[in-house]
Scaffold this active site. Structure first.
Site, PDB file in Angstrom:
ATOM      1  N   ASP A  24       0.827  -1.212   0.000  1.00 35.83           N
ATOM      2  CA  ASP A  24       0.000   0.000   0.000  1.00 35.83           C
ATOM      3  C   ASP A  24       0.862   1.262   0.000  1.00 35.83           C
ATOM      4  O   ASP A  24       0.576   2.218   0.707  1.00 35.83           O
ATOM      5  CB  ASP A  24      -0.951  -0.004   1.201  1.00 35.83           C
ATOM      6  CG  ASP A  24      -2.142   0.939   1.009  1.00 35.83           C
ATOM      7  OD1 ASP A  24      -2.455   1.293  -0.145  1.00 35.83           O
ATOM      8  OD2 ASP A  24      -2.756   1.318   2.017  1.00 35.83           O
ATOM      9  N   LYS A  26       1.884   4.648  -1.087  1.00 38.19           N
ATOM     10  CA  LYS A  26       1.244   5.815  -1.703  1.00 38.19           C
ATOM     11  C   LYS A  26       1.620   7.019  -0.847  1.00 38.19           C
ATOM     12  O   LYS A  26       2.073   6.863   0.292  1.00 38.19           O
ATOM     13  CB  LYS A  26      -0.277   5.636  -1.783  1.00 38.19           C
ATOM     14  CG  LYS A  26      -0.940   5.420  -0.431  1.00 38.19           C
ATOM     15  CD  LYS A  26      -2.419   5.133  -0.587  1.00 38.19           C
ATOM     16  CE  LYS A  26      -3.057   4.857   0.775  1.00 38.19           C
ATOM     17  NZ  LYS A  26      -4.476   4.550   0.650  1.00 38.19           N
ATOM     18  N   ASN A  29       0.783   7.242   2.889  1.00 39.17           N
ATOM     19  CA  ASN A  29       1.403   6.294   3.808  1.00 39.17           C
ATOM     20  C   ASN A  29       2.899   6.539   3.995  1.00 39.17           C
ATOM     21  O   ASN A  29       3.634   5.646   4.407  1.00 39.17           O
ATOM     22  CB  ASN A  29       1.153   4.852   3.337  1.00 39.17           C
ATOM     23  CG  ASN A  29      -0.295   4.462   3.503  1.00 39.17           C
ATOM     24  OD1 ASN A  29      -1.047   5.112   4.230  1.00 39.17           O
ATOM     25  ND2 ASN A  29      -0.703   3.415   2.828  1.00 39.17           N
TER      26      ASN A  29
END
Length: 189
Positions: A24, A26, A29
């Site tokens: 995840d 991105k 994050n």
């Protein structure tokens, strides 16, 4: 931007060495420490105890950051993190994810088969790295082999980077002023 991507690669490599895929990556994050170093956050979609094979079949990720193998439900491995690194790098340079469209179906079609539009202002080294990270074939993607991050770290885009310094957080990161306290509006509303 090159230093931030280098620290992200080092963090992902650390995770992979510990048999974890992040899945995840991105902008939301990623946070910066007080000294400007990269920290990954939100490990909710991470997967532990993973090997090198396409064994994970979960449909995970943020819409604009989905890898082709996720959309095809082929299963995925560590190389998904390198694809996401390519998406992130493209977005940092261009301002939007590489295949972005407001329409979900068009976005998915673009990810699977659409042309990758790279602006002429992107350096040749950055262009080459992005193209190799965004390879739609997860087995041919840069970093997909048994050496994981090593071919990425050896890429010309990172020429001059001391990877030992990256690992030890010794890089002099760009200074970004962050207020110690967010000013509060003391007025009653």
């Amino acid at each position: 931007m090159r230093l931030y991507i280098a620290e992200i690669i080092e963090a992902i490599e650390f995770l992979h060495k510990n048999k974890i895929i992040f899945r995840d990556l991105k902008p939301e994050n990623i946070v910066l420490s007080q000294t400007g170093h990269v920290k990954l956050t939100d490990f909710g979609l991470s997967k532990e105890n993973v090997g090198s094979f396409m064994e994970n079949k979960s449909f995970v990720g943020s819409i604009a950051y989905l890898a082709p193998e996720i959309l095809k439900k082929q299963g995925h491995s560590k190389s998904i993190d390198w694809y996401l690194t390519g998406v992130l790098m493209y977005e940092l340079i261009v301002g939007i994810p590489p295949y972005y469209d407001n329409n979900r179906k068009t976005l998915f079609d673009n990810i699977l088969t659409g042309p990758l539009r790279i602006p002429h202002t992107m350096s040749l080294e950055a262009r080459d790295l992005v193209l190799n990270l965004l390879n739609r074939n997860p087995k041919k993607r840069l970093g997909a082999g048994p050496d994981d991050a090593e071919p990425i770290k050896a890429h010309k885009f990172f020429e001059g980077i001391n990877w030992d310094d990256v690992a030890k957080l010794k890089l002099q990161m760009p200074h970004i002023h962050v207020p110690k306290e967010i000013p509060q509006n003391n007025k009653a509303e």
